[in-house]
Design an enzyme around this catalytic site. Structure first.
Site, PDB file in Angstrom:
ATOM      1  N   LYS A   1     -19.396  -2.377  -2.203  1.00  0.00           N
ATOM      2  CA  LYS A   1     -19.037  -0.967  -1.937  1.00  0.00           C
ATOM      3  C   LYS A   1     -17.764  -0.901  -1.101  1.00  0.00           C
ATOM      4  O   LYS A   1     -16.829  -0.150  -1.425  1.00  0.00           O
ATOM      5  CB  LYS A   1     -20.173  -0.284  -1.186  1.00  0.00           C
ATOM      6  CG  LYS A   1     -19.790   1.037  -0.520  1.00  0.00           C
ATOM      7  CD  LYS A   1     -20.933   1.681   0.229  1.00  0.00           C
ATOM      8  CE  LYS A   1     -21.101   1.181   1.620  1.00  0.00           C
ATOM      9  NZ  LYS A   1     -20.244   1.815   2.634  1.00  0.00           N
ATOM     10  N   ASN A   2     -17.685  -1.699  -0.056  1.00  0.00           N
ATOM     11  CA  ASN A   2     -16.570  -1.585   0.881  1.00  0.00           C
ATOM     12  C   ASN A   2     -15.287  -2.236   0.376  1.00  0.00           C
ATOM     13  O   ASN A   2     -14.252  -2.155   1.043  1.00  0.00           O
ATOM     14  CB  ASN A   2     -16.966  -2.133   2.256  1.00  0.00           C
ATOM     15  CG  ASN A   2     -17.985  -1.234   2.931  1.00  0.00           C
ATOM     16  OD1 ASN A   2     -18.258  -0.127   2.452  1.00  0.00           O
ATOM     17  ND2 ASN A   2     -18.572  -1.698   4.006  1.00  0.00           N
TER      18      ASN A   2
ATOM     19  N   CYS B   1     -20.059  10.207  12.899  1.00  0.00           N
ATOM     20  CA  CYS B   1     -21.183   9.977  11.981  1.00  0.00           C
ATOM     21  C   CYS B   1     -22.318   9.415  12.839  1.00  0.00           C
ATOM     22  O   CYS B   1     -22.178   9.256  14.051  1.00  0.00           O
ATOM     23  CB  CYS B   1     -20.801   9.025  10.862  1.00  0.00           C
ATOM     24  SG  CYS B   1     -20.815   7.312  11.355  1.00  0.00           S
TER      25      CYS B   1
ATOM     26  N   ARG C   1     -16.096   7.172  15.557  1.00  0.00           N
ATOM     27  CA  ARG C   1     -15.287   6.635  14.453  1.00  0.00           C
ATOM     28  C   ARG C   1     -13.962   7.370  14.292  1.00  0.00           C
ATOM     29  O   ARG C   1     -13.658   7.967  13.270  1.00  0.00           O
ATOM     30  CB  ARG C   1     -16.117   6.633  13.175  1.00  0.00           C
ATOM     31  CG  ARG C   1     -17.377   5.805  13.372  1.00  0.00           C
ATOM     32  CD  ARG C   1     -18.161   5.592  12.155  1.00  0.00           C
ATOM     33  NE  ARG C   1     -17.493   4.672  11.248  1.00  0.00           N
ATOM     34  CZ  ARG C   1     -17.980   4.412  10.041  1.00  0.00           C
ATOM     35  NH1 ARG C   1     -19.063   5.026   9.632  1.00  0.00           N
ATOM     36  NH2 ARG C   1     -17.354   3.587   9.229  1.00  0.00           N
TER      37      ARG C   1
ATOM     38  N   ASP D   1     -22.510  -4.701  10.223  1.00  0.00           N
ATOM     39  CA  ASP D   1     -23.294  -4.144   9.113  1.00  0.00           C
ATOM     40  C   ASP D   1     -24.542  -4.966   8.824  1.00  0.00           C
ATOM     41  O   ASP D   1     -25.362  -4.551   8.007  1.00  0.00           O
ATOM     42  CB  ASP D   1     -22.438  -4.060   7.836  1.00  0.00           C
ATOM     43  CG  ASP D   1     -21.364  -3.019   7.965  1.00  0.00           C
ATOM     44  OD1 ASP D   1     -20.465  -2.991   7.105  1.00  0.00           O
ATOM     45  OD2 ASP D   1     -21.387  -2.252   8.942  1.00  0.00           O
TER      46      ASP D   1
ATOM     47  N   ARG E   1     -26.497   5.173  -0.687  1.00  0.00           N
ATOM     48  CA  ARG E   1     -25.035   5.133  -0.521  1.00  0.00           C
ATOM     49  C   ARG E   1     -24.503   3.726  -0.711  1.00  0.00           C
ATOM     50  O   ARG E   1     -23.369   3.531  -1.099  1.00  0.00           O
ATOM     51  CB  ARG E   1     -24.658   5.595   0.896  1.00  0.00           C
ATOM     52  CG  ARG E   1     -25.018   7.015   1.215  1.00  0.00           C
ATOM     53  CD  ARG E   1     -24.385   7.466   2.482  1.00  0.00           C
ATOM     54  NE  ARG E   1     -22.941   7.196   2.440  1.00  0.00           N
ATOM     55  CZ  ARG E   1     -22.117   7.525   3.413  1.00  0.00           C
ATOM     56  NH1 ARG E   1     -22.584   8.114   4.490  1.00  0.00           N
ATOM     57  NH2 ARG E   1     -20.832   7.270   3.328  1.00  0.00           N
TER      58      ARG E   1
HETATM   59  C1  EPZ Z   1     -15.555  -0.238   7.811  1.00  0.00           C
HETATM   60  O1  EPZ Z   1     -15.592   0.997   8.518  1.00  0.00           O
HETATM   61  C2  EPZ Z   1     -16.800  -0.259   6.935  1.00  0.00           C
HETATM   62  N1  EPZ Z   1     -16.756   0.849   5.982  1.00  0.00           N
HETATM   63  C3  EPZ Z   1     -18.048  -0.151   7.802  1.00  0.00           C
HETATM   64  O2  EPZ Z   1     -19.182  -0.281   6.947  1.00  0.00           O
HETATM   65  C4  EPZ Z   1     -18.055  -1.317   8.789  1.00  0.00           C
HETATM   66  O3  EPZ Z   1     -19.162  -1.188   9.656  1.00  0.00           O
HETATM   67  C5  EPZ Z   1     -16.761  -1.299   9.610  1.00  0.00           C
HETATM   68  O4  EPZ Z   1     -15.616  -1.340   8.723  1.00  0.00           O
HETATM   69  C6  EPZ Z   1     -16.659  -2.491  10.556  1.00  0.00           C
HETATM   70  O5  EPZ Z   1     -16.748  -3.678   9.829  1.00  0.00           O
HETATM   71  C7  EPZ Z   1     -16.001   0.714   4.864  1.00  0.00           C
HETATM   72  O6  EPZ Z   1     -15.354  -0.294   4.646  1.00  0.00           O
HETATM   73  C8  EPZ Z   1     -16.019   1.878   3.908  1.00  0.00           C
HETATM   74  P1  EPZ Z   1     -13.288   0.118  11.638  1.00  0.00           P
HETATM   75  P2  EPZ Z   1     -14.278   1.483   9.347  1.00  0.00           P
HETATM   76  O7  EPZ Z   1     -12.101   0.999  11.522  1.00  0.00           O
HETATM   77  O8  EPZ Z   1     -13.050   1.060   8.653  1.00  0.00           O
HETATM   78  C9  EPZ Z   1     -12.791   1.787  16.072  1.00  0.00           C
HETATM   79  C10 EPZ Z   1     -21.261   0.294   6.039  1.00  0.00           C
HETATM   80  O9  EPZ Z   1     -22.387   0.269   6.546  1.00  0.00           O
HETATM   81  N2  EPZ Z   1     -11.606   2.513  15.560  1.00  0.00           N
HETATM   82  O10 EPZ Z   1     -13.124  -1.351  11.387  1.00  0.00           O
HETATM   83  O11 EPZ Z   1     -14.463   2.924   9.664  1.00  0.00           O
HETATM   84  C11 EPZ Z   1     -14.087   2.293  15.477  1.00  0.00           C
HETATM   85  O12 EPZ Z   1     -14.566   3.418  16.212  1.00  0.00           O
HETATM   86  C12 EPZ Z   1     -20.089   0.829   6.846  1.00  0.00           C
HETATM   87  O13 EPZ Z   1     -20.975  -0.135   4.891  1.00  0.00           O
HETATM   88  C13 EPZ Z   1     -10.854   3.286  16.429  1.00  0.00           C
HETATM   89  O14 EPZ Z   1     -11.158   3.405  17.619  1.00  0.00           O
HETATM   90  O15 EPZ Z   1     -14.453   0.641  10.692  1.00  0.00           O
HETATM   91  C14 EPZ Z   1     -14.989   1.096  15.607  1.00  0.00           C
HETATM   92  O16 EPZ Z   1     -15.484   1.055  16.937  1.00  0.00           O
HETATM   93  C15 EPZ Z   1     -20.538   1.368   8.199  1.00  0.00           C
HETATM   94  N3  EPZ Z   1      -9.767   3.947  15.950  1.00  0.00           N
HETATM   95  C16 EPZ Z   1     -14.037  -0.095  15.402  1.00  0.00           C
HETATM   96  O17 EPZ Z   1     -12.721   0.421  15.620  1.00  0.00           O
HETATM   97  C17 EPZ Z   1      -9.394   3.858  14.628  1.00  0.00           C
HETATM   98  O18 EPZ Z   1      -8.363   4.477  14.245  1.00  0.00           O
HETATM   99  C18 EPZ Z   1     -14.077  -0.698  14.013  1.00  0.00           C
HETATM  100  O19 EPZ Z   1     -13.941   0.357  13.074  1.00  0.00           O
HETATM  101  C19 EPZ Z   1     -10.167   3.063  13.759  1.00  0.00           C
HETATM  102  C20 EPZ Z   1     -11.267   2.394  14.244  1.00  0.00           C
END
Ligand code: EPZ
Length: 417
Positions: free
Chosen positions: A22-23, A116, A121, A304, A396
């Site tokens: 999915k990701n 969420c 996020r 995850d 999902r």
């Molecule tokens: C991706 O989310 C995945 N989703 C998530 O999977 C996964 O948990 C996550 O990466 C971490 O591996 C998809 O790929 C669609 P991040 P993403 O930006 O990109 C902070 C699932 O269950 N952050 O790597 O949204 C954020 O708050 C889902 O399949 C900022 O502060 O995650 C978090 O603490 C859930 N500012 C950390 O970074 C930003 O601009 C990592 O988030 C961006 C992120």
């Protein structure tokens, strides 16, 4: 509304085929907007989030079609650059259209995704990256408006590794003028596949999979044709299912290189894991041993997989500690596991799990995607019957999970609530 009903206590045996990731699919679908052509992505799982992404592409003016496990996207003309709130709020990954639209059209208007269940996020890192490339960003009425005549290459340093931020900036810099460097980039396998896809479209990218990615912008990109990598989180979920039920399961398609951190911790917990050319075989031990985990960005232990691993540790012979370091609210499965008899206490970002001999079936409620999987796993190991409600979260990210588990010998069914 449906629920999943499980009669637990049965070992899982046999083999299961892992679906496409999915990701990985989500950024690949949005990457097709970078090319004024007709793209095709295969090995696409049948998931709600994929349907949402296809709906968004249609809203932008890129007709899509599905034939078996392949999705076709016709992005020859883009008629809109706006991703509406009622769609973005159902799938945060919609923010991944920002980079492609900004690069292709010089304009994007995307609803802020909002928080969420698992955390706030924010997307501040994405927006800082676009500004570094020369985009003008305004936030009004809950929307991000981004404009740029032509993106210019820049040196971008993320405050933390962000998967979505790295994906958005990879897609934007691929068509920016000149060179870009992305420092502190996320290193997940899905990032590597996105870079491979962009390179196959004509992009010039080096270093994907490391913390420093170098991109030489090009003027245009060819359509995409690719088959999606296997879903390492689905694979990990089935591996833990085998380990928790004293089972013996070949997880077809699982790739050792995608899951080293998880495999190490599962082996410490007593699972026996064999890497074969078809996938990973997992044999569950009679007695699970306690193991501490700390989630972090790849190649660290994946957030995850935290909930699923905690379900397994609730049956270990001793005390384990889980530290959730990526998201600020990813312990909502704990109170549901406690309903099944797990002995878990939370202190901020840490949870302490005192293993119990047996979990006992009960009605429980899913709160987010991976928490749902955790409750299914606990129900498989628990005695008597477990009912998991609100399984729309599950749909999902897991394709026909109850059918796959039933084929492995689980007594499980999806019934109207
Ligand atoms: C991706 O989310 C995945 N989703 C998530 O999977 C996964 O948990 C996550 O990466 C971490 O591996 C998809 O790929 C669609 P991040 P993403 O930006 O990109 C902070 C699932 O269950 N952050 O790597 O949204 C954020 O708050 C889902 O399949 C900022 O502060 O995650 C978090 O603490 C859930 N500012 C950390 O970074 C930003 O601009 C990592 O988030 C961006 C992120």
């Amino acid at each position: 509304m449906h629920k999943i009903v499980i009669k637990g206590g049965l070992p899982l045996n046999g083999e299961v085929q892992i679906s496409g990731a999915k990701n990985a699919v989500l950024p690949l679908l949005f990457a097709t907007l970078l090319s004024a052509g007709q793209s095709e992505i295969c090995n696409v799982p049948d998931l709600r989030d994929i349907d949402t992404a296809l709906s968004l592409l249609k809203i932008l003016g890129a007709p899509t079609a599905r034939a078996e496990d392949c999705c076709q996207v016709d992005a020859r003309t883009i008629q809109s650059v706006e991703a509406p709130y009622d769609l973005v709020r159902t799938m945060r990954a919609s923010v991944l259209v920002l980079g492609p639209l900004l690069a292709r059209c010089g304009h994007a208007r995307v609803s802020l995704p909002g928080g969420c269940a698992i955390g706030a996020r924010p997307i501040d890192q994405h927006l800082k990256g676009f500004e570094a490339l020369g985009a003008r960003i305004t936030l009004e009425h809950g929307y991000v408006e981004a404009r740029a005549e032509r993106l210019r290459g820049a040196h971008i340093i993320f405050d933390m590794p962000t998967v979505g931020g790295t994906e958005n900036l990879l897609m934007a810099t691929a068509l920016a003028e000149g060179e870009s460097i992305i420092e502190n980039a996320a290193r997940e396998p899905e990032i590597v596949q996105l870079a491979e896809a962009l390179i196959s479209m004509g992009a010039k990218i080096e270093g994907a999979g490391t913390a420093r990615i170098h991109i030489e912008g090009v003027s245009s990109l060819q359509p995409l044709k690719i088959s999606v990598m296997p879903d390492r989180i689905e694979a990990g979920t089935f591996m833990i299912a085998a380990a928790m039920t004293r089972g013996n399961v070949l997880v077809r398609g699982a790739r050792q290189r995608d899951q080293e951190a998880l495999l190490k911790k599962m082996t410490e917990a007593g699972a026996h894991i064999d890497a074969t050319q078809d996938g990973l075989r997992v044999i569950g031990p009679d007695r699970l041993m306690p193991v501490d985990i700390r989630t972090s960005a790849f190649p660290g232990f994946p957030t995850d997989m935290q909930a699923q691993f905690m379900a397994m540790m609730s049956l270990a012979d001793g005390t384990s500690r889980v530290s959730e370091n990526v998201f600020e609210n990813r312990f909502m499965h704990v109170c549901e596991l406690q309903r099944l008899g797990a002995d878990i206490s939370i202190d901020g970002h840490s949870a302490t799990i005192h293993g119990v001999k047996q979990l006992h079936g009960a009605p429980v409620m899913a709160t987010d995607l991976r928490a749902s999987a955790c409750l299914i796993l606990a129900g498989l190991a628990a005695e008597n019957t477990t009912e998991v409600s609100r399984i729309y979260h599950l749909d999902r990210g897991y394709e026909r999970i109850e059918a796959k588990l039933a084929k492995l010998g689980a007594c499980i069914a999806r019934v109207p609530e």
